[in-house]
Structure formats: structure tokens, C-alpha cells
Design a protein around this motif. Structure first.
Motif, PDB file in Angstrom:
ATOM      1  N   PRO A 213       0.813  -1.218   0.000  1.00  0.00           N
ATOM      2  CA  PRO A 213       0.000   0.000   0.000  1.00  0.00           C
ATOM      3  C   PRO A 213       0.848   1.270   0.000  1.00  0.00           C
ATOM      4  O   PRO A 213       0.491   2.271  -0.636  1.00  0.00           O
ATOM      5  N   GLU A 214       1.999   1.234   0.694  1.00  0.00           N
ATOM      6  CA  GLU A 214       2.879   2.401   0.751  1.00  0.00           C
ATOM      7  C   GLU A 214       3.477   2.751  -0.602  1.00  0.00           C
ATOM      8  O   GLU A 214       3.858   3.901  -0.837  1.00  0.00           O
ATOM      9  N   GLU A 215       3.572   1.751  -1.493  1.00  0.00           N
ATOM     10  CA  GLU A 215       4.095   1.986  -2.833  1.00  0.00           C
ATOM     11  C   GLU A 215       3.010   2.478  -3.787  1.00  0.00           C
ATOM     12  O   GLU A 215       3.303   3.202  -4.736  1.00  0.00           O
ATOM     13  N   LEU A 216       1.785   2.072  -3.529  1.00  0.00           N
ATOM     14  CA  LEU A 216       0.683   2.478  -4.399  1.00  0.00           C
ATOM     15  C   LEU A 216       0.174   3.873  -4.053  1.00  0.00           C
ATOM     16  O   LEU A 216      -0.279   4.611  -4.936  1.00  0.00           O
ATOM     17  N   HIS A 217       0.241   4.228  -2.782  1.00  0.00           N
ATOM     18  CA  HIS A 217      -0.262   5.526  -2.323  1.00  0.00           C
ATOM     19  C   HIS A 217       0.769   6.139  -1.369  1.00  0.00           C
ATOM     20  O   HIS A 217       0.767   5.832  -0.168  1.00  0.00           O
ATOM     21  N   VAL A 218       1.644   6.952  -1.911  1.00  0.00           N
ATOM     22  CA  VAL A 218       2.756   7.517  -1.132  1.00  0.00           C
ATOM     23  C   VAL A 218       2.234   8.601  -0.186  1.00  0.00           C
ATOM     24  O   VAL A 218       1.508   9.512  -0.592  1.00  0.00           O
ATOM     25  N   THR A 219       2.630   8.483   1.082  1.00  0.00           N
ATOM     26  CA  THR A 219       2.244   9.485   2.085  1.00  0.00           C
ATOM     27  C   THR A 219       3.456  10.175   2.691  1.00  0.00           C
ATOM     28  O   THR A 219       3.307  11.120   3.472  1.00  0.00           O
ATOM     29  N   LEU A 220       4.663   9.704   2.352  1.00  0.00           N
ATOM     30  CA  LEU A 220       5.884  10.320   2.880  1.00  0.00           C
ATOM     31  C   LEU A 220       6.063  11.720   2.302  1.00  0.00           C
ATOM     32  O   LEU A 220       5.771  11.965   1.130  1.00  0.00           O
ATOM     33  N   GLU A 221       6.579  12.615   3.125  1.00  0.00           N
ATOM     34  CA  GLU A 221       6.858  13.981   2.671  1.00  0.00           C
ATOM     35  C   GLU A 221       8.116  14.497   3.338  1.00  0.00           C
ATOM     36  O   GLU A 221       8.550  14.004   4.372  1.00  0.00           O
ATOM     37  N   GLY A 222       8.724  15.515   2.703  1.00  0.00           N
ATOM     38  CA  GLY A 222       9.899  16.159   3.271  1.00  0.00           C
ATOM     39  C   GLY A 222      11.198  15.613   2.717  1.00  0.00           C
ATOM     40  O   GLY A 222      11.221  14.861   1.733  1.00  0.00           O
ATOM     41  N   ALA A 223      12.308  16.007   3.340  1.00  0.00           N
ATOM     42  CA  ALA A 223      13.640  15.556   2.920  1.00  0.00           C
ATOM     43  C   ALA A 223      13.893  14.155   3.471  1.00  0.00           C
ATOM     44  O   ALA A 223      13.841  13.941   4.686  1.00  0.00           O
ATOM     45  N   LEU A 224      14.162  13.215   2.571  1.00  0.00           N
ATOM     46  CA  LEU A 224      14.295  11.816   2.964  1.00  0.00           C
ATOM     47  C   LEU A 224      15.587  11.219   2.437  1.00  0.00           C
ATOM     48  O   LEU A 224      16.068  11.589   1.353  1.00  0.00           O
ATOM     49  N   ASN A 225      16.148  10.286   3.194  1.00  0.00           N
ATOM     50  CA  ASN A 225      17.262   9.460   2.730  1.00  0.00           C
ATOM     51  C   ASN A 225      16.698   8.083   2.386  1.00  0.00           C
ATOM     52  O   ASN A 225      16.296   7.340   3.286  1.00  0.00           O
ATOM     53  N   LEU A 226      16.629   7.743   1.090  1.00  0.00           N
ATOM     54  CA  LEU A 226      16.093   6.469   0.662  1.00  0.00           C
ATOM     55  C   LEU A 226      17.230   5.477   0.424  1.00  0.00           C
ATOM     56  O   LEU A 226      18.250   5.816  -0.181  1.00  0.00           O
ATOM     57  N   ILE A 227      17.063   4.258   0.918  1.00  0.00           N
ATOM     58  CA  ILE A 227      18.095   3.221   0.801  1.00  0.00           C
ATOM     59  C   ILE A 227      17.525   2.053   0.007  1.00  0.00           C
ATOM     60  O   ILE A 227      16.460   1.516   0.347  1.00  0.00           O
ATOM     61  N   ASP A 228      18.219   1.674  -1.065  1.00  0.00           N
ATOM     62  CA  ASP A 228      17.804   0.537  -1.877  1.00  0.00           C
ATOM     63  C   ASP A 228      17.966  -0.745  -1.055  1.00  0.00           C
ATOM     64  O   ASP A 228      19.059  -1.044  -0.558  1.00  0.00           O
ATOM     65  N   ALA A 229      16.894  -1.524  -0.909  1.00  0.00           N
ATOM     66  CA  ALA A 229      16.918  -2.723  -0.075  1.00  0.00           C
ATOM     67  C   ALA A 229      17.834  -3.802  -0.630  1.00  0.00           C
ATOM     68  O   ALA A 229      18.298  -4.670   0.113  1.00  0.00           O
ATOM     69  N   GLU A 230      18.124  -3.769  -1.935  1.00  0.00           N
ATOM     70  CA  GLU A 230      18.877  -4.852  -2.544  1.00  0.00           C
ATOM     71  C   GLU A 230      20.364  -4.557  -2.699  1.00  0.00           C
ATOM     72  O   GLU A 230      21.195  -5.430  -2.516  1.00  0.00           O
ATOM     73  N   ASN A 231      20.718  -3.307  -3.058  1.00  0.00           N
ATOM     74  CA  ASN A 231      22.151  -3.007  -3.233  1.00  0.00           C
ATOM     75  C   ASN A 231      22.651  -1.932  -2.278  1.00  0.00           C
ATOM     76  O   ASN A 231      23.813  -1.516  -2.373  1.00  0.00           O
ATOM     77  N   GLN A 232      21.774  -1.463  -1.378  1.00  0.00           N
ATOM     78  CA  GLN A 232      22.125  -0.514  -0.317  1.00  0.00           C
ATOM     79  C   GLN A 232      22.573   0.858  -0.807  1.00  0.00           C
ATOM     80  O   GLN A 232      23.137   1.635  -0.046  1.00  0.00           O
ATOM     81  N   THR A 233      22.335   1.187  -2.076  1.00  0.00           N
ATOM     82  CA  THR A 233      22.643   2.540  -2.537  1.00  0.00           C
ATOM     83  C   THR A 233      21.665   3.527  -1.910  1.00  0.00           C
ATOM     84  O   THR A 233      20.522   3.189  -1.593  1.00  0.00           O
ATOM     85  N   ARG A 234      22.142   4.772  -1.736  1.00  0.00           N
ATOM     86  CA  ARG A 234      21.348   5.790  -1.041  1.00  0.00           C
ATOM     87  C   ARG A 234      20.967   6.917  -2.001  1.00  0.00           C
ATOM     88  O   ARG A 234      21.709   7.246  -2.922  1.00  0.00           O
ATOM     89  N   LEU A 235      19.808   7.486  -1.740  1.00  0.00           N
ATOM     90  CA  LEU A 235      19.322   8.598  -2.540  1.00  0.00           C
ATOM     91  C   LEU A 235      18.705   9.637  -1.621  1.00  0.00           C
ATOM     92  O   LEU A 235      17.818   9.328  -0.826  1.00  0.00           O
ATOM     93  N   ARG A 236      19.211  10.870  -1.722  1.00  0.00           N
ATOM     94  CA  ARG A 236      18.653  11.983  -0.961  1.00  0.00           C
ATOM     95  C   ARG A 236      17.568  12.634  -1.801  1.00  0.00           C
ATOM     96  O   ARG A 236      17.801  13.027  -2.955  1.00  0.00           O
TER      97      ARG A 236
END
Length: 292
Positions: A213-236
Motif C-alpha cells: 500500500p505504501e508503494e501504491l499511495h505515497v504518504t511520505l513527505e519532506g527531505a528523505l534518505n532512501l536506501i535501496d533494499a537490494e544493493n544498499q545505494t542511497r538517494l537523498r
């Protein structure tokens, strides 16, 4: 896992099969061969050695020629279930991994109820699948196998499908979130290659697109550090309404491309929301995959 009442209801259904079976074992699917089932197929002229019990004497009375009644022979078909066990599947308050297990159990139960031959594959380890036949008595093996699946690391989905042994026409059920670079990139077109390969192998593709559900309807907001679950790369990333709109638009484009590609190959695409009630998902959303 799902309860007994759920499976009792499920036993009234079966997976749709695009091709007639060519397997040699007895089952419930119409075969390319002629046999002794209850369903009439055609007439042919009598040949020495034919079973006289299949002679149609009414035709003989009208035409003064001997004709044999032929019937469809019923054989088992092959249902292959391939599960994406990459790390991205282990996500969501309503886990995609748990949904994948449930969907695989549903497909497996349908296959075994209808005396099909079932082949289960972990796409991370295609060399050690599970083959089950002989009806519902083998379903406990399926549940034990599914419980042992480890959702971690990475999966090359196209390569995994190419490793699937060829075993005649059948149904190939693919359970995945398809969140892999080659699957998402239209230029790489790995999704289209996967479908074409299945078509070449005479497999009817059933694509069960598992999403949280979190992927179908995004509710996150603001400045986030996203981490790829498979290769651990990060995205600001700064998430605002515009970013969410762009994401949801691209997600809709992806799902539409997958649906069209699957339909063009004679298969079926279904979006499976991990947060949806299992009864509604299986008995309403998945109606398109059943032969009813």
C-alpha cells in the motif's frame, strides 16, 4: 497462511489454460490425444483392431459404413509458479513477501485440485525447485517449501525464467513487484523479453504484480534518505506533492505497459495490493485468471 474454509471455496475454481495438454499422465485437462473420457470429440472410419464398443451403429444404419466415436483424452497440465524472493519483496506493513507466499499457495492449490503437475521455483535459486503432482495430498509439501523462502538479495528475473525447464504447454505464474532496473526500463525491455520467452515456450503468462500500500499511495513527505533494499545505494530526495504526482503517473504507465504486454502474449496481468483483504483479492480481483 490461509484457512481451511478459504481453500474449500478455492477448490471450486481452476486456472485457465491457453493450450491443450500434451503430458502423458492422467488428469483433468483436455489433451491433444484421443482417449476414453466422457467428452465426445469426432468420428472417424473404423479400422481393424478398433474397439467395437466405440462403434456408432446409428451412423452405420444411415450411411452403411462403420464409424468409431472418438473422445477427448484428459491429461495433466503443468503449472509453473515462479516467486521473486529479492529483498524488495520484504517490504510494507502488509508484507509483499507474505502476499507472495499466499498467492503462490493459491496457484499451487488450484493446480493440485485439478490434478495438474505443479512446479514451484524460487527465482533466486532456479536449480532447486519443487515438483508436486497427484492431487491435494501434496499441498502440505508446498506450504513447507513456501515457509522456507528467504526474501533477500537480488534476482535477475529474465535469467531466472530462461532457466525454467521446458515441459510442454502450460501456465507460468510470475509473482513479483517487478522493481528491478531491467523490468522498469522501457529501453532494456526485459519485461517484454520475459513474456516473449514464455510465449516461445508455449506458456500462458499469469503476472501477479505484488505491491505494498505504501508503494501504491505515497504518504511520505519532506527531505528523505532512501536506501535501496537490494544493493544498499542511497538517494537523498525531497518529497512534495509534485514528486508524488510524478511518481504515481509513472507507476500507472508501468502497470499499463505490463498489462498490455501480458495481454498481447495471451496472458493475464493482475495488480495485487498486499493490504487488500485476501478473500476480495483472490475471489474478486483474480477472477480473470480462472477457467469458470
Amino acid at each position: 497462511m490461509l484457512d481451511r474454509k478459504f481453500y474449500d471455496t478455492l477448490s471450486r475454481l481452476r486456472l485457465g489454460m491457453a493450450h491443450k495438454s500434451s503430458m502423458n499422465m492422467s488428469g483433468n485437462r483436455k489433451s491433444t490425444q484421443k482417449g476414453l473420457s466422457a467428452e465426445f470429440s469426432d468420428f472417424r472410419e473404423y479400422m481393424p483392431g478398433d474397439d467395437l464398443r466405440r462403434m456408432d451403429w446409428n451412423v452405420y444404419a444411415r450411411l452403411d459404413k462403420l464409424y468409431i466415436r472418438e473422445y477427448m483424452e484428459e491429461k495433466e497440465a503443468v503449472v509453473s509458479v515462479l516467486i521473486d524472493t529479492s529483498a524488495s519483496m520484504d517490504y510494507g506493513a502488509a508484507s509483499k513477501a507474505e502476499l507472495a507466499r499466499d498467492l503462490a499457495a493459491v496457484a499451487a492449490y488450484l493446480a493440485l485440485c485439478n490434478m495438474d503437475r505443479l512446479r514451484l521455483y524460487d527465482m533466486k535459486d532456479m536449480g532447486r525447485g519443487l515438483t508436486v503432482s497427484g492431487g491435494k495430498n501434496g499441498f502440505s509439501k508446498v506450504l513447507r517449501w513456501l515457509e522456507k523462502r528467504d526474501f533477500s538479495g537480488q534476482v535477475d528475473m529474465l535469467e531466472a525464467v530462461r532457466k525454467m525447464p521446458r515441459c510442454g504447454p502450460g501456465v507460468a505464474v510470475i509473482i513479483s513487484d517487478f522493481l528491478h532496473p531491467g523490468m522498469l526500463d522501457e529501453k532494456a525491455a526485459d519485461y517484454e523479453k520475459l513474456l516473449k520467452y514464455l510465449q516461445y515456450c508455449r506458456q500462458r503468462p499469469v503476472v501477479l504484480h505484488t505491491m505494498a500500500p505504501e508503494e501504491l499511495h505515497v504518504t511520505l513527505e519532506g527531505a528523505l534518505n532512501l536506501i535501496d533494499a537490494e544493493n544498499q545505494t542511497r538517494l537523498r530526495l525531497t518529497v512534495d506533492a509534485k514528486v508524488i504526482d510524478n511518481y504515481e503517473r509513472e507507476l500507472r504507465r508501468l502497470m499499463e505497459r505490463m498489462k498490455k504486454g501480458c495481454s498481447a502474449g495471451g496472458g493475464t496481468y493482475v495488480l495485487c495490493d498486499a493490504g487488500r483483504d485476501r478473500n476480495q483479492l483472490v475471489f474478486q480481483d483474480l477472477k480473470v485468471i480462472y477457467d469458470i
